[in-house]
Scaffold this motif. Structure first.
Motif, mmCIF file in Angstrom:
data_model
loop_
_atom_site.group_PDB
_atom_site.id
_atom_site.type_symbol
_atom_site.label_atom_id
_atom_site.label_comp_id
_atom_site.label_asym_id
_atom_site.label_seq_id
_atom_site.Cartn_x
_atom_site.Cartn_y
_atom_site.Cartn_z
ATOM 1 N N ASN A 89 -16.810 -0.645 23.389
ATOM 2 C CA ASN A 89 -16.399 -1.783 22.689
ATOM 3 C C ASN A 89 -17.059 -2.794 23.053
ATOM 4 O O ASN A 89 -17.484 -2.752 23.724
ATOM 5 C CB ASN A 89 -15.139 -2.796 23.433
ATOM 6 C CG ASN A 89 -14.073 -1.689 22.555
ATOM 7 O OD1 ASN A 89 -13.453 -2.496 21.832
ATOM 8 N ND2 ASN A 89 -13.688 -0.186 24.080
ATOM 9 N N ASP A 90 -18.292 -3.964 22.090
ATOM 10 C CA ASP A 90 -19.278 -4.267 22.619
ATOM 11 C C ASP A 90 -19.673 -5.373 21.445
ATOM 12 O O ASP A 90 -20.171 -4.878 20.041
ATOM 13 C CB ASP A 90 -20.504 -3.035 22.508
ATOM 14 C CG ASP A 90 -22.054 -4.361 22.610
ATOM 15 O OD1 ASP A 90 -21.957 -5.109 22.412
ATOM 16 O OD2 ASP A 90 -22.906 -3.480 22.971
ATOM 17 N N THR B 246 -9.833 -9.987 20.198
ATOM 18 C CA THR B 246 -10.234 -10.562 20.664
ATOM 19 C C THR B 246 -8.785 -8.982 21.163
ATOM 20 O O THR B 246 -9.166 -7.721 21.596
ATOM 21 C CB THR B 246 -11.245 -11.079 21.714
ATOM 22 O OG1 THR B 246 -12.174 -11.674 21.996
ATOM 23 C CG2 THR B 246 -11.267 -9.591 22.867
ATOM 24 N N GLY C 32 -16.160 -7.405 25.800
ATOM 25 C CA GLY C 32 -15.693 -6.260 25.485
ATOM 26 C C GLY C 32 -15.263 -5.559 27.270
ATOM 27 O O GLY C 32 -13.967 -5.030 27.165
ATOM 28 N N GLY D 170 -16.987 -1.371 28.247
ATOM 29 C CA GLY D 170 -18.043 -2.505 28.260
ATOM 30 C C GLY D 170 -18.900 -2.843 29.125
ATOM 31 O O GLY D 170 -18.958 -2.693 29.583
ATOM 32 N N ASN E 264 -21.247 -9.242 25.760
ATOM 33 C CA ASN E 264 -20.481 -8.758 25.883
ATOM 34 C C ASN E 264 -18.880 -8.734 26.789
ATOM 35 O O ASN E 264 -18.439 -7.801 27.365
ATOM 36 C CB ASN E 264 -20.432 -7.092 25.375
ATOM 37 C CG ASN E 264 -19.199 -6.332 25.206
ATOM 38 O OD1 ASN E 264 -18.671 -6.160 24.700
ATOM 39 N ND2 ASN E 264 -19.407 -5.087 25.699
ATOM 40 N N MET F 197 -15.823 -2.213 16.906
ATOM 41 C CA MET F 197 -16.519 -3.970 17.216
ATOM 42 C C MET F 197 -15.852 -4.167 16.766
ATOM 43 O O MET F 197 -14.845 -3.912 15.051
ATOM 44 C CB MET F 197 -18.571 -3.668 17.411
ATOM 45 C CG MET F 197 -18.774 -3.668 16.113
ATOM 46 S SD MET F 197 -20.624 -3.492 16.027
ATOM 47 C CE MET F 197 -20.913 -5.319 16.420
#
Length: 465
Positions: free
Chosen positions: A222-223, A352, A167, A142, A164, A319
């Protein structure tokens, strides 16, 4: 005759049961009786939305995490954020008896359009070493840094709650959950810097991985994994996207020429990594359907998986499905009744957590599974049957291999056959022209590696050093 089984749950179609007519030249191997792994369900359930919310809030509270921002303060800027992330990893490591190697992987960048003067770009990394193959790596990443409308504005508040902090919070939470387990391969938890200024943190870590000789078999970047209401007015907390590139950018002219005649444009290692994650979602993550997007990233855009792709590694972006551009790269303001800015009230913490669970289970599955087979080859032109060969793994984990195949227009693997602890198998009367093929390694519990498509195009390990 054998009973056809597909472990890729998205592709079981009754119309395709004709595949049960196929047989192999092998004597029947005793197949590991795969059942859904309770420990993988436990991992998915252990991810906490409350801890994720707390971590996102902590990152937001640093005011800005711009790459060029303050580094000396303990309360504001990217320096404070990095030290907090490192302390969180160290805390997790202390709780698991020192199971994480926490380090900074960094370099000084200057002379760039968005970093004109020398700036130290620092990644915070935690490595959970595998017991059997410590040099075999799967990674979750992230981005630490945030920004506002002007990419060079490093003083204004840039909360970066979804882009982010979501992330990074997912990475930290995955480390908390997975550190309670031991794996055959290693897992890397990476908080990367310098993304908004030019993907520099990813470039630094990819180069470090290459110099260390890591066998990187998957990077899950993970963005933005926290927004559920898009600029298009759609609210959806049940889907996610997995972006994956096709042929490798490092493909040689000779490899491209061969691919033209043998196929593989949609079967790079990154694409089969994405299919693997998609299967994990179907099996282990309730109420989540992942969309396989056959593109490096969103149209004309990029992310921190790209530096790994640029070096030949299998890497994807995970994402949200529906983005809200009013909450990305924006000064905090309200204009014409529209609220702009990436604040924490725009993050859905349950969502999330769901995407974090997807990452954690995927990492665990790949780290428990054997390494993807090497040197996979295929033959069968102008013949009634198709033969695959591969190099057998030398690890303690592999007990056998499975062949997968599918129609060339299908997105997921449809048919499979367990062939045992061999290095070659023939599918009789399965014509090579009509399908795409691949091979996985299997452990005693039936947990599989990602599928490896034959040839250079599908290999998870190449000569990239």
């Amino acid at each position: 005759m054998f009973e056809q089984k597909s472990h890729f749950l998205t592709s079981c179609k009754p119309a395709l049961l004709l595949s049960t007519l196929f047989i192999t030249t092998n004597t029947f191997a005793v197949e590991p009786d795969y059942q859904d792994q309770a420990k993988l369900h436990d991992i998915a359930a252990a991810v906490s939305p409350q801890r994720i919310e707390k971590d996102i809030q902590a990152l937001v509270d640093f005011g800005t995490r711009h790459t060029l921002s303050e580094t000396k303060s303990n309360t504001r800027g990217i320096g404070a954020a990095r030290r907090w992330i490192k302390a969180e990893f160290e805390k997790i490591s202390a709780e698991c008896g020192g199971c994480l190697e926490v380090l900074e992987v960094k370099d000084t960048i200057s002379g760039e359009k968005r970093i004109p003067s020398p700036v130290e770009v620092v990644n915070i990394i935690a490595i959970q070493r595998g017991s059997d193959e410590p040099n075999r790596m799967v990674m979750m990443s992230g981005d630490i840094d945030s920004r506002v409308s002007d990419v060079m504005d490093f003083t204004s508040d840039a909360p970066g709650a979804n882009d982010n902090a979501s992330g990074v919070a997912g990475v930290i939470e995955s480390a908390r959950v997975l550190s309670k387990y031991k794996f055959n391969g290693s897992i890397v938890y990476a908080a990367l810097s310098g993304e908004e200024q030019g993907l520099f943190g990813g470039k630094i870590l990819a180069s470090y991985a290459q110099k260390q000789g890591w066998q990187v078999h998957g990077v899950l970047n993970n963005d933005m994994i926290g927004n559920v209401t898009g600029i298009n007015g759609v609210t959806d907390n049940t889907t996610a996207r997995i972006f994956s590139e096709g042929t490798r950018v490092i493909e040689t002219k000779e490899q491209a020429h061969k691919r033209r005649f043998t196929g593989g444009e949609v079967d790079s290692a990154s694409r089969n990594l994405a299919r693997y994650i998609d299967t994990i979602a179907d099996r282990y993550i309730p109420n989540l359907d992942t969309m396989l997007v056959y593109r490096l990233d969103r149209f004309g855009r990029g992310g921190h998986h790209r530096p790994f792709n640029d070096m030949g590694y299998a890497a994807v972006r995970v994402m949200e499905t529906n983005e809200n551009y009013n909450h990305q790269h924006q000064d905090l303001r309200t204009e014409n009744g529209i609220v702009y800015g990436d604040t924490i009230d725009g993050v859905d913490f349950d969502y999330t957590a769901k995407l974090t669970s997807l990452n954690a289970v995927s990492l665990a599955s790949m780290a428990w599974a054997p390494a993807p087979p090497k040197d996979v080859e295929i033959s069968g032109a102008v013949q009634p049957s198709t033969t695959l060969k591969w190099q057998k793994n030398s690890d303690k984990t592999t007990v056998g291999y499975r062949i997968y195949w599918r129609y060339t227009s299908e997105p997921q693997w449809q048919f499979s056959r367990y062939v045992g602890d061999v290095s070659e198998a023939t599918l009789k009367n399965v014509v090579i022209d009509n399908y795409y093929f691949g091979v996985v390694a299997v452990n005693k519990d039936g947990i599989e590696s990602p599928v490896v498509f034959p040839g250079d195009v599908g290999a998870f390990e190449q000569d990239i050093n």
